[in-house]
Design a protein around this motif. Structure first.
Motif, mmCIF file in Angstrom:
data_model
loop_
_atom_site.group_PDB
_atom_site.id
_atom_site.type_symbol
_atom_site.label_atom_id
_atom_site.label_comp_id
_atom_site.label_asym_id
_atom_site.label_seq_id
_atom_site.Cartn_x
_atom_site.Cartn_y
_atom_site.Cartn_z
ATOM 1 N N VAL A 69 -32.782 42.153 -22.593
ATOM 2 C CA VAL A 69 -34.148 41.723 -22.855
ATOM 3 C C VAL A 69 -34.107 40.376 -23.569
ATOM 4 O O VAL A 69 -33.307 40.152 -24.466
ATOM 5 N N GLY A 70 -34.971 39.473 -23.140
ATOM 6 C CA GLY A 70 -35.007 38.143 -23.712
ATOM 7 C C GLY A 70 -34.197 37.132 -22.939
ATOM 8 O O GLY A 70 -34.330 35.929 -23.147
ATOM 9 N N GLU A 121 -41.308 38.384 -20.795
ATOM 10 C CA GLU A 121 -40.662 39.222 -19.796
ATOM 11 C C GLU A 121 -41.507 40.464 -19.571
ATOM 12 O O GLU A 121 -42.068 41.037 -20.521
ATOM 13 N N ALA A 122 -41.615 40.875 -18.309
ATOM 14 C CA ALA A 122 -42.460 42.004 -17.929
ATOM 15 C C ALA A 122 -41.604 43.133 -17.380
ATOM 16 O O ALA A 122 -40.713 42.903 -16.551
ATOM 17 N N ALA A 146 -40.937 51.048 -21.202
ATOM 18 C CA ALA A 146 -41.082 50.631 -19.806
ATOM 19 C C ALA A 146 -41.193 51.819 -18.856
ATOM 20 O O ALA A 146 -41.599 51.657 -17.708
ATOM 21 N N LYS A 147 -40.881 53.011 -19.332
ATOM 22 C CA LYS A 147 -41.007 54.206 -18.492
ATOM 23 C C LYS A 147 -42.464 54.569 -18.240
ATOM 24 O O LYS A 147 -42.786 55.198 -17.227
ATOM 25 N N VAL A 202 -44.823 46.697 -19.978
ATOM 26 C CA VAL A 202 -44.402 46.045 -21.213
ATOM 27 C C VAL A 202 -44.325 44.536 -21.024
ATOM 28 O O VAL A 202 -43.694 44.051 -20.081
ATOM 29 N N LEU A 203 -44.947 43.804 -21.949
ATOM 30 C CA LEU A 203 -44.892 42.341 -21.971
ATOM 31 C C LEU A 203 -44.231 41.928 -23.279
ATOM 32 O O LEU A 203 -44.829 42.054 -24.351
ATOM 33 N N ALA A 204 -42.976 41.501 -23.199
ATOM 34 C CA ALA A 204 -42.219 41.079 -24.377
ATOM 35 C C ALA A 204 -42.309 39.561 -24.481
ATOM 36 O O ALA A 204 -41.731 38.839 -23.663
#
Length: 272
Positions: free
Chosen positions: A23-24, A43-44, A72-73, A77-79
């Motif tokens: 992630v990232g 990130e989506a 995310a399950k 999710v928008l990080a």
């Protein structure tokens, strides 16, 4: 081969080998959006109700390595890399929580999302509170861990406050010509000068809130309790045996508790 197809095949290959891009720094999930004059990186992941993740000072979406796989399950999710952080490109001279909160609202609008759940850590928790104040319709529910309302020794532990004072004294007379160091100083000044949120103003937060801190956090426990008590509808969790990084130190329990809060049918009014 088209770039999108290449990245998709790369992601599937990594999944097959048990290697998922972190992630990232995940090309298959990463996107840029021009928002309010700033090139924001995010990130989506996943599908479902939108969940916006907001990191702390000097951090990035990389801070949610232990958060994204769980949510995310069931969520989209928008990080986000906040302006002046991570891969987001910000050439402006100023930085405030109000600016970052307005960025979040504008990003959700650009993505055609009426609202989202919001989880913020440290500065991200502050941004979540400000977002809920300035754009109440954009926040379904918010969880904030390690947030503070103002920057001084009544909100922060003595060690952290003294460390920040030393950092300011060392940097205030310097001239930063290097863009990276100039940006780092801007990010430092964000926590030195901000936020300025009065407890009474938290009444503007209509979204249910989950206020979290470690029992050994750099935010004073009484300050965290005051945030909780001044919100119209809130849960409070002081995490035992934890410092500031509650979402890392107790990741499994943290994720379950936040998810339970997001899914709860009702949130009680805090005892005053």
């Amino acid at each position: 081969m088209p770039r999108f197809l290449f990245l998709t095949l790369l992601l599937f290959t990594r999944l097959a080998l048990g290697q998922v891009a972190p992630v990232g720094n995940n090309p298959a999930a990463g996107k840029y959006a021009m928002v309010r004059g700033v090139k924001l990186y995010y990130e989506a992941y996943g599908t479902g109700a939108p969940l916006l993740l907001l990191h702390g000072n000097g951090g990035s979406s990389k801070d949610f390595q232990k958060t994204v796989p769980y949510f995310a399950k069931h969520y989209r999710v928008l990080a986000l890399d906040s302006r002046a952080h991570g891969k987001s490109v910000d050439r402006t001279d100023s930085l405030s929580f109000e600016m970052m909160a307005d960025d979040c609202a504008a990003l959700l609008t650009q993505l055609r999302l009426d609202s989202a759940y919001v989880l913020g850590w440290s500065d991200g928790g502050i941004t979540a509170l400000v977002l809920a104040q300035r754009h109440p319709g954009k926040v379904k529910r918010l969880a904030a861990t390690g947030a503070n309302l103002w920057p001084d020794s009544t909100a922060l532990t003595p060690d952290l406050w003294q460390q920040m004072k030393r950092g300011y004294q060392e940097g205030r007379t310097q001239t930063f010509t290097d863009p990276t160091r100039r940006n780092d100083w801007k990010v430092f000044l964000l926590d030195w000068r901000h936020p300025h949120i009065s407890p009474a103003s938290l009444a503007k937060v209509k979204a249910p809130a989950f206020i979290i801190a470690g029992d050994r956090d750099v935010i004073r426990a009484e300050h965290t309790v005051a945030i909780y008590q001044n919100l119209p509808r809130a849960w409070l969790w002081i995490v035992p045996n934890s410092g500031h990084a509650t979402l890392h130190e107790h990741a499994d329990e943290f994720n379950r508790q936040v998810d339970e809060f997001f899914r709860a049918k009702s949130v009680p009014v805090p005892a005053r």
